[in-house]
Write a protein that holds these residues in place. Structure first.
Motif, mmCIF file in Angstrom:
data_model
loop_
_atom_site.group_PDB
_atom_site.id
_atom_site.type_symbol
_atom_site.label_atom_id
_atom_site.label_comp_id
_atom_site.label_asym_id
_atom_site.label_seq_id
_atom_site.Cartn_x
_atom_site.Cartn_y
_atom_site.Cartn_z
ATOM 1 N N GLY A 347 -10.791 35.487 5.578
ATOM 2 C CA GLY A 347 -11.733 36.568 5.870
ATOM 3 C C GLY A 347 -11.009 37.890 5.702
ATOM 4 O O GLY A 347 -9.838 38.008 6.079
ATOM 5 N N ILE A 353 -15.768 36.600 2.621
ATOM 6 C CA ILE A 353 -15.049 35.383 3.022
ATOM 7 C C ILE A 353 -14.849 34.595 1.739
ATOM 8 O O ILE A 353 -15.785 34.481 0.933
ATOM 9 N N VAL A 377 -12.296 34.029 11.759
ATOM 10 C CA VAL A 377 -12.963 32.829 11.239
ATOM 11 C C VAL A 377 -12.530 31.670 12.124
ATOM 12 O O VAL A 377 -11.373 31.602 12.542
ATOM 13 N N SER A 388 -17.895 32.951 11.235
ATOM 14 C CA SER A 388 -17.118 34.149 10.916
ATOM 15 C C SER A 388 -17.625 35.298 11.774
ATOM 16 O O SER A 388 -18.826 35.380 12.048
#
Length: 513
Positions: A347, A353, A377, A388
């Motif tokens: 991330g 991501i 995350v 996330s």
């Protein structure tokens, strides 16, 4: 010798260059070629609708187009359902009724309205179908016929399709029926968590925390450049390790060997041998502060992420950099590993991501749904899912392709850390010192905690940088900006009666992004 020009001349030259650059018609679309378009559409029809082209088409459509072949420029043969038969609808008018209230209904006073031809036709189309009319009116074929012809069992068709068809009585308008809005399922009850211990000893912000696999002790890294090891049961300090020359941003204890790994803002990644309490390996390569690290659960591989916009994969034994995972356009804030594909998840502050292919060292999937930096995350220990955290939302995703599941909205702060246990309790810790606890399955926020800062600290020093469950998942440890570690446990005295779920089965209004 360079000839000097006036500003006026240079400006006009620049304008001329710009004009020449954009005057070309490179961006204009190419005129459509009728022949090639027909060929393309014919191929598309054959590949995408080949399994249903032989089936009868809707009679009304043919009548509108003026015959079976006028509407198809691509030369496909079409068949009408019941050739030679015309569908007749018998539509009578309303029942006789008097022209006003209190008027007796007689042959002289009765009013009876007859529908117009177009109204009669639309009414007939909307009427529940008899079997004979269903056969005559069938659009190409029923869903079951299509599946049977394609060699697929009817059971394997999407569940919603057969249900909608059944509910609508097989009517051709069934696709237009409004489906019932989904409601949020009742969340599982979780006991509330309460603070029961505050551990102090660090002289700076506590930035990272990890529990060892045997659940006897835990380790913290701090802005005071030290790594401290604490007894989990008593909260007493066992050991301090010095060696980093700047803030320690990540620590993790190996499950496969007696090693502790740490990383920091001094660009260093260190491997500590806990039998000798000494650094035995350095992993050199990052060009800026190293923000996080994780160990692969099944192979001797270490993954680190850095402010230099990369994540690096290291061979633990040889210290070699196996891959440099590049693709992010800003600092990579968090990295996680798992045994299943995708084996690495990162991330970043670039709001994305990425799910990585460990073998190839390349991105498998990039998730761009977040609008702000992704600093946390977490992978679910049992489900093949992950979450996330970002200031805009906490989002849940499905592996392996990162399909979106749901948003967990309400924690309006910079989320630094996420943790989840096997019971489905998700914890989010934020920069302003607030901690929210969520039911993983439903996304229900069942508790909010804002612990007081350590006496002598400013209120602005309220912030959670990291949190983790211990191996038994009965304790929750948080690393905070007031230089303390706070330990929470479930409230044993709480029951569903004393702490009911204040939940209403409201209609879900989920944002897709």
């Amino acid at each position: 010798e360079v000839q000097k020009h006036s500003v006026h001349t240079l400006v006009f030259r620049s304008l001329k260059r710009t004009h020449d650059m954009f005057v070309a018609d490179n961006a204009k679309p190419i005129p459509l070629d009728e022949e090639s378009h027909k060929v393309k559409m014919a191929v598309k029809l054959r590949t995408e609708y080949g399994s249903v082209l032989h089936m009868p088409t809707l009679k009304e459509n043919l009548r509108e187009k003026g015959g079976p072949n006028t509407g198809d420029p691509y030369g496909h043969k079409q068949y009408s359902g019941n050739q030679g038969q015309e569908l007749e609808y018998l539509i009578t008018g309303t029942h006789p009724y008097p022209p006003g209230p209190g008027v007796a209904l007689t042959a002289d006073t009765k009013v009876q309205r007859m529908p117009s031809e177009s109204a009669a036709q639309s009414l007939a189309v909307a009427l529940p179908a008899s079997q004979a009319r269903m056969d005559a009116n069938r659009t190409a074929a029923g869903v079951g016929d299509i599946y049977r012809h394609a060699g697929i069992s009817e059971r394997s068709q999407p569940p919603g399709m057969s249900v909608a068809m059944a509910e609508a009585g097989g009517n051709k308008n069934s696709a237009l029926m409004a489906k019932k809005a989904p409601t949020m399922p009742k969340p599982q009850w979780h006991p509330p968590w309460k603070l029961y211990r505050v551990i102090s000893g660090h002289l700076g912000w506590v930035r990272c925390i990890a529990v060892e696999p045997g659940n006897q002790w835990f380790v913290t890294g701090s802005a005071d450049r030290t790594i401290k090891i604490w007894d989990l049961a008593s909260g007493k300090l066992k050991l301090s390790l010095t060696g980093h020359i700047s803030t320690v941003r990540g620590v993790i204890v190996s499950t496969r060997s007696p090693y502790l790994f740490s990383c920091g803002e001094d660009k260093q990644v260190k491997c500590w041998d806990l039998e000798y309490n000494k650094v035995i390996r350095h992993y050199h390569g990052h060009l800026s502060a190293v923000y996080g690290l994780d160990l692969h659960p099944t192979i001797d591989v270490l993954v680190t992420c850095s402010r230099d916009s990369t994540a690096r994969i290291w061979d633990v034994r040889t210290k070699a950099s196996v891959h440099t995972l590049s693709g992010h356009t800003n600092a990579v804030a968090t990295v996680k590993c798992q045994a299943a594909e995708p084996q690495i998840i990162t991330g970043s502050h670039d709001t994305t991501i990425r799910l990585w292919d460990l073998v190839a060292g390349k991105t498998r999937v990039t998730l761009t749904n977040h609008k702000k930096s992704v600093r946390a995350v977490v992978l679910h220990p049992r489900h093949y899912t992950f979450a996330s955290g970002s200031p805009d939302n906490i989002k849940q995703w499905k592996f392996p392709d990162g399909n979106f599941i749901q948003n967990l909205s309400g924690h309006s702060a910079i989320i630094n850390t996420l943790a989840v246990n096997s019971d489905g309790v998700l914890v989010s810790g934020a920069d302003n010192g607030t901690m929210h606890l969520w039911d993983w399955r439903t996304g229900y926020n069942f508790q909010r905690v804002h612990a007081a800062v350590q006496p002598g600290s400013l209120d602005s020093e309220s912030g959670i940088f990291a949190c983790v469950f211990d191996q038994s998942e009965s304790r929750l440890l948080t690393a905070e900006a007031d230089k303390t570690i706070k330990v929470y446990k479930e409230d044993d005295t709480a029951t569903e009666e004393t702490h009911p779920v204040s939940w209403k089965p409201e209609i879900i209004k989920r944002k897709r992004f």
